[in-house]
Design a protein around this motif. Sequence first.
Motif, mmCIF file in Angstrom:
data_model
loop_
_atom_site.group_PDB
_atom_site.id
_atom_site.type_symbol
_atom_site.label_atom_id
_atom_site.label_comp_id
_atom_site.label_asym_id
_atom_site.label_seq_id
_atom_site.Cartn_x
_atom_site.Cartn_y
_atom_site.Cartn_z
ATOM 1 N N ALA A 13 0.827 -1.204 0.000
ATOM 2 C CA ALA A 13 0.000 0.000 0.000
ATOM 3 C C ALA A 13 0.867 1.261 0.000
ATOM 4 O O ALA A 13 0.583 2.216 -0.736
ATOM 5 C CB ALA A 13 -0.931 0.001 1.209
ATOM 6 N N GLU A 14 1.908 1.278 0.805
ATOM 7 C CA GLU A 14 2.788 2.451 0.867
ATOM 8 C C GLU A 14 3.550 2.642 -0.437
ATOM 9 O O GLU A 14 3.750 3.764 -0.897
ATOM 10 C CB GLU A 14 3.759 2.349 2.044
ATOM 11 N N ARG A 15 3.964 1.542 -1.059
ATOM 12 C CA ARG A 15 4.668 1.650 -2.347
ATOM 13 C C ARG A 15 3.753 2.254 -3.399
ATOM 14 O O ARG A 15 4.141 3.150 -4.140
ATOM 15 C CB ARG A 15 5.174 0.277 -2.804
ATOM 16 N N LYS A 16 2.518 1.775 -3.434
ATOM 17 C CA LYS A 16 1.571 2.305 -4.415
ATOM 18 C C LYS A 16 1.252 3.771 -4.135
ATOM 19 O O LYS A 16 1.146 4.576 -5.052
ATOM 20 C CB LYS A 16 0.306 1.458 -4.440
ATOM 21 N N LYS A 17 1.113 4.113 -2.857
ATOM 22 C CA LYS A 17 0.835 5.500 -2.479
ATOM 23 C C LYS A 17 1.981 6.413 -2.927
ATOM 24 O O LYS A 17 1.754 7.546 -3.341
ATOM 25 C CB LYS A 17 0.615 5.594 -0.968
ATOM 26 N N LYS A 38 3.724 5.871 -5.488
ATOM 27 C CA LYS A 38 3.804 5.735 -6.951
ATOM 28 C C LYS A 38 5.176 5.249 -7.398
ATOM 29 O O LYS A 38 5.782 5.777 -8.325
ATOM 30 C CB LYS A 38 3.429 7.046 -7.633
ATOM 31 N N MET A 39 5.644 4.217 -6.680
ATOM 32 C CA MET A 39 6.932 3.612 -7.002
ATOM 33 C C MET A 39 6.699 2.193 -7.501
ATOM 34 O O MET A 39 5.734 1.543 -7.108
ATOM 35 C CB MET A 39 7.839 3.585 -5.768
ATOM 36 N N VAL A 72 11.918 0.482 -5.544
ATOM 37 C CA VAL A 72 12.143 0.263 -4.112
ATOM 38 C C VAL A 72 13.310 -0.699 -3.915
ATOM 39 O O VAL A 72 14.192 -0.461 -3.072
ATOM 40 C CB VAL A 72 10.875 -0.263 -3.412
ATOM 41 N N ALA A 73 13.331 -1.759 -4.697
ATOM 42 C CA ALA A 73 14.425 -2.732 -4.595
ATOM 43 C C ALA A 73 15.773 -2.060 -4.841
ATOM 44 O O ALA A 73 16.745 -2.327 -4.119
ATOM 45 C CB ALA A 73 14.202 -3.879 -5.579
ATOM 46 N N ASP A 74 15.844 -1.181 -5.833
ATOM 47 C CA ASP A 74 17.093 -0.467 -6.117
ATOM 48 C C ASP A 74 17.531 0.368 -4.929
ATOM 49 O O ASP A 74 18.710 0.395 -4.585
ATOM 50 C CB ASP A 74 16.935 0.438 -7.344
ATOM 51 N N LYS A 75 16.589 1.047 -4.280
ATOM 52 C CA LYS A 75 16.924 1.864 -3.106
ATOM 53 C C LYS A 75 17.435 0.996 -1.953
ATOM 54 O O LYS A 75 18.245 1.447 -1.144
ATOM 55 C CB LYS A 75 15.721 2.678 -2.651
ATOM 56 N N ILE A 126 12.176 5.114 3.423
ATOM 57 C CA ILE A 126 11.770 5.372 2.038
ATOM 58 C C ILE A 126 10.337 5.889 1.988
ATOM 59 O O ILE A 126 10.031 6.850 1.280
ATOM 60 C CB ILE A 126 11.913 4.099 1.173
ATOM 61 N N PHE A 127 9.456 5.254 2.754
ATOM 62 C CA PHE A 127 8.041 5.618 2.714
ATOM 63 C C PHE A 127 7.658 6.634 3.797
ATOM 64 O O PHE A 127 6.496 7.014 3.910
ATOM 65 C CB PHE A 127 7.172 4.368 2.822
#
Length: 67
Positions: free
Chosen positions: A10-14, A16-17, A22-25, A54-55
């Motif tokens: 949910a946080e990733r979608k919020k 917009k990643m 995210v994996a790269d970070k 990140i989030f």
Amino acid sequence: MFVFAERLKAERKKAKMTQEQVADKLGITRVAYTLYETGKTQPTLENAAKIADIFQVSLDYLVGRYN
């Protein structure tokens, strides 16, 4: 599904990643990150803290200790 996995997605979608971004970070593969979102594995404490950063949320929130 685990609270962590649900909130992670949910946080990733919020944010917009993509999973790849995210994996790269985190310095991991997209496949490894996907396992976090599906609840098949858990990140190390170090990566969990990075995810929270990140989030811009707390670890307590990600693991379901509060809404």
